[in-house]
Design a protein around this motif. Sequence first.
Motif, PDB file in Angstrom:
ATOM      1  N   PRO A  59       1.100  -1.601  -0.350  1.00  0.00           N
ATOM      2  CA  PRO A  59       0.201   0.146  -0.262  1.00  0.00           C
ATOM      3  C   PRO A  59       1.192   1.336  -0.368  1.00  0.00           C
ATOM      4  O   PRO A  59       0.648   2.483  -0.427  1.00  0.00           O
ATOM      5  CB  PRO A  59      -0.862  -0.371   1.254  1.00  0.00           C
ATOM      6  CG  PRO A  59      -1.197  -1.519   1.982  1.00  0.00           C
ATOM      7  CD  PRO A  59       0.628  -1.558   1.623  1.00  0.00           C
ATOM      8  N   ALA A  60       1.883   1.014   0.019  1.00  0.00           N
ATOM      9  CA  ALA A  60       3.422   2.837   0.495  1.00  0.00           C
ATOM     10  C   ALA A  60       3.750   2.753  -0.564  1.00  0.00           C
ATOM     11  O   ALA A  60       4.381   2.969  -1.205  1.00  0.00           O
ATOM     12  CB  ALA A  60       4.025   2.208   1.563  1.00  0.00           C
ATOM     13  N   VAL A  63       3.222   4.055  -6.846  1.00  0.00           N
ATOM     14  CA  VAL A  63       1.786   4.435  -7.843  1.00  0.00           C
ATOM     15  C   VAL A  63       0.891   4.629  -7.035  1.00  0.00           C
ATOM     16  O   VAL A  63      -0.295   5.747  -7.720  1.00  0.00           O
ATOM     17  CB  VAL A  63       2.054   3.443  -8.881  1.00  0.00           C
ATOM     18  CG1 VAL A  63       1.462   1.904  -7.695  1.00  0.00           C
ATOM     19  CG2 VAL A  63       1.110   3.406  -9.528  1.00  0.00           C
ATOM     20  N   PHE A  64       1.112   4.167  -6.106  1.00  0.00           N
ATOM     21  CA  PHE A  64      -1.181   4.964  -5.313  1.00  0.00           C
ATOM     22  C   PHE A  64      -0.870   6.470  -4.603  1.00  0.00           C
ATOM     23  O   PHE A  64      -1.594   6.449  -4.078  1.00  0.00           O
ATOM     24  CB  PHE A  64      -0.852   3.840  -3.706  1.00  0.00           C
ATOM     25  CG  PHE A  64      -1.136   2.425  -4.340  1.00  0.00           C
ATOM     26  CD1 PHE A  64      -1.513   1.730  -5.542  1.00  0.00           C
ATOM     27  CD2 PHE A  64      -0.546   1.808  -3.462  1.00  0.00           C
ATOM     28  CE1 PHE A  64      -1.805   0.760  -5.986  1.00  0.00           C
ATOM     29  CE2 PHE A  64      -0.574   0.232  -4.348  1.00  0.00           C
ATOM     30  CZ  PHE A  64      -1.167  -0.366  -5.596  1.00  0.00           C
ATOM     31  N   HIS A  65       0.532   6.688  -4.068  1.00  0.00           N
ATOM     32  CA  HIS A  65       0.158   8.037  -3.761  1.00  0.00           C
ATOM     33  C   HIS A  65       0.730   9.447  -4.701  1.00  0.00           C
ATOM     34  O   HIS A  65       0.262  10.143  -4.502  1.00  0.00           O
ATOM     35  CB  HIS A  65       1.241   8.073  -3.063  1.00  0.00           C
ATOM     36  CG  HIS A  65       1.087   7.166  -1.752  1.00  0.00           C
ATOM     37  ND1 HIS A  65      -0.037   7.320  -0.680  1.00  0.00           N
ATOM     38  CD2 HIS A  65       1.174   5.484  -2.023  1.00  0.00           C
ATOM     39  CE1 HIS A  65      -0.389   5.853  -0.052  1.00  0.00           C
ATOM     40  NE2 HIS A  65       0.401   5.319  -0.398  1.00  0.00           N
ATOM     41  N   TYR A  66       1.758   9.153  -5.513  1.00  0.00           N
ATOM     42  CA  TYR A  66       2.599  10.716  -6.362  1.00  0.00           C
ATOM     43  C   TYR A  66       2.600  10.828  -7.783  1.00  0.00           C
ATOM     44  O   TYR A  66       3.358  11.383  -8.908  1.00  0.00           O
ATOM     45  CB  TYR A  66       4.001  10.541  -5.757  1.00  0.00           C
ATOM     46  CG  TYR A  66       3.809  11.280  -4.472  1.00  0.00           C
ATOM     47  CD1 TYR A  66       2.858  12.018  -3.383  1.00  0.00           C
ATOM     48  CD2 TYR A  66       4.802  10.347  -3.677  1.00  0.00           C
ATOM     49  CE1 TYR A  66       3.174  11.489  -2.579  1.00  0.00           C
ATOM     50  CE2 TYR A  66       5.024  10.323  -2.315  1.00  0.00           C
ATOM     51  CZ  TYR A  66       3.691  11.153  -1.380  1.00  0.00           C
ATOM     52  OH  TYR A  66       3.731  11.094   0.205  1.00  0.00           O
ATOM     53  N   GLY A  67       0.974   9.862  -8.725  1.00  0.00           N
ATOM     54  CA  GLY A  67       1.290   9.250  -9.913  1.00  0.00           C
ATOM     55  C   GLY A  67       2.116   9.972 -10.971  1.00  0.00           C
ATOM     56  O   GLY A  67       1.979  10.392 -12.147  1.00  0.00           O
ATOM     57  N   GLN A  68       3.382   8.815 -10.691  1.00  0.00           N
ATOM     58  CA  GLN A  68       4.826   8.571 -11.609  1.00  0.00           C
ATOM     59  C   GLN A  68       4.393   8.205 -12.294  1.00  0.00           C
ATOM     60  O   GLN A  68       5.057   7.270 -12.737  1.00  0.00           O
ATOM     61  CB  GLN A  68       5.707   8.518 -10.729  1.00  0.00           C
ATOM     62  CG  GLN A  68       7.110   8.979 -11.512  1.00  0.00           C
ATOM     63  CD  GLN A  68       8.106   8.490 -10.731  1.00  0.00           C
ATOM     64  OE1 GLN A  68       8.063   7.953  -9.486  1.00  0.00           O
ATOM     65  NE2 GLN A  68       9.665   8.522 -10.925  1.00  0.00           N
TER      66      GLN A  68
END
Lengths: 357, 357
Positions: A59-60, A63-68
């Motif tokens: 979950p960390a 790809v799930f957080h900063y759209g790179q």
Amino acid sequence: MTKTKIDVTLSATRKEKPKSDQLEFGRVFTDHMFVMDYSPAKGWHDPKIVPYEPITLSPASMVFHYGQTVFEGLKAYRTKEDKVLLFRPEKNMERLNLSNDRLCIPRIDGEFVIEALKQLVSIEKDWIPTAEGTSLYIRPFIIPTEYYLGVAPSKFYRFMIILSPVGSYYKEGIHPVKIYVENHYVRAVEGGTGKAKTGGNYASSLRAQEEAAQKGYSQVLWLDGVEKKYIEEVGSMNIFFKINGEVVTPEVNGSILEGVTRKSILELLKSWETPVSERKISMEEVYQAYKDGQLEEAFGTGTAAVISPIGEFLYDDNKIVINNGETGELSKKLYDTLTGIQKGTKQDPFNWVTEVK
Amino acid sequence: MTKTKIDVTLSATRKEKPKSDQLEFGRVFTDHMFVMDYSPAKGWHDPKIVPYEPITLSPASMVFHYGQTVFEGLKAYRTKEDKVLLFRPEKNMERLNLSNDRLCIPRIDGEFVIEALKQLVSIEKDWIPTAEGTSLYIRPFIIPTEYYLGVAPSKFYRFMIILSPVGSYYKEGIHPVKIYVENHYVRAVEGGTGKAKTGGNYASSLRAQEEAAQKGYSQVLWLDGVEKKYIEEVGSMNIFFKINGEVVTPEVNGSILEGVTRKSILELLKSWETPVSERKISMEEVYQAYKDGQLEEAFGTGTAAVISPIGEFLYDDNKIVINNGETGELSKKLYDTLTGIQKGTKQDPFNWVTEVK
């Protein structure tokens, strides 16, 4: 890297293939996919074709957080002679690397990836539909896989190619769409990520798209983010106008996506000696041309829909109806020529098409 | 929804906790997480606390392609009396819903999520570090989970909360940073997604950040996307200046993120009767104030670093050194007051702090 062997593991089971006349866009995927990983120590490594299967990530995972993320879209076609053709895949690889540069993702070896892509498509050849308007959509994409919540480029990535047999992007086939000229939301601005094919550009477009749909329009026309005057693109396509015999499309300006179809249309038109220019064009100019009776056609261009004729714009409160809401002659000729080249039914004087052996 | 029971499954094993003095930011995660799913038929449903474990998704899951993600960041602190405190979590939930609106994601019930968050933090209480500058970082986030390659809002979502014990965001603790004034790349523009906490904003910032780091600067200062004159924010923080006794911060304009720390700093300053204004401020004005000897302090504000004093700007070729590159008096006082309130060592006249029982 070009010399690296691609490890192939075939799937023990095969899924049922959808009927040609029941194909939608991007809902069904084939039996295999291509995967390759990146680490700072090994670079891009471990390229392989494996059964299509889920990805498991922490979950960390970034790809799930900063759209790179970056992606591409292209198509494979199957000809009447049972040949498999790709349309200008090297242009997609060039653009993928431009997107990589903008997003701080390590470049891929385009030639090698085209080889991998051909091998994958060749394994999945039976998945390529043959009916009019159908094709095998190819989606290469890269996601960051480091487990870290700091805002920084990921140190690890996964590159994948998945394949989806598709019908026409618009269920109704080629027929004019109604477009809402967006005067509030902005897609991109110079200095931003507009010319990269990255998730954030699409995420930011959804809201405007939804509001336009509620008003009865199927796509939005984006204006520039600075003055909201100059035309950028339409939905996720580039846009062309035919005004008093001349074809005009917005110039490459750092915020529009440089479409492979856009580029091909420009080259086709030049070969036909049709007057064509890439330049700044304002919505006011289009509206004036309409009032003067000189706005002859308008159409969007992109891999998914190829050519999407535009029948109407809503510009503030003004309805601009083009060619009586019907597909124009040039739009139709461009569609027929380009899809003909792509499907191998028309001559390919430009060598755009590559056969998958 | 508020009445829904949260199903709890405790982990059979417990991970080793890192030592307080070895904590980084966002590298280590606790034993459990909160998960809740969305479908059109059920809305947000099936809220549960489960062992921290990987997520498994189809490669066609929209999160890998179109960046339709939102997130929040807040912290839990453990006091000397062994109480657990949260800082203004309701503000994070309000902002999460604003981000949801912009990204076409269904709203969450903020009150219910705060309850869930408290329950999760309470289970993980032993993970909250107590040393100076440490805390438990809380990361709520939403990802789209539909398997579809069309550009449209996902029909399915997953909401998650994960927890990470963290040291100071900057390893060196509170000490002035050097900032590069970005004159080429743009973070956001009005009509875009700048005020939403969505992945694309962070992805688009990476390139500028990397180039600034190569020049020896630890963050960039973003200027407005239209004229590249007016100050927006710094890195992923809001920014404040103290000029001739007055504190100035850019006004909320549709493209900057409305930080919870920013809001709290404004309220603190007003309670101290320090002159403060939210308004447009250009980089030229800051440079002029510097030349006139009136630029007294500058600092960034955000959840991760709380207060980050700025010691130097590079503005085109001009070095602007502030307060001899040292932490200013006001920056220090704000840091001490705010972290004091957050950690329960200072009075909380605003009722900002919520105890987790």
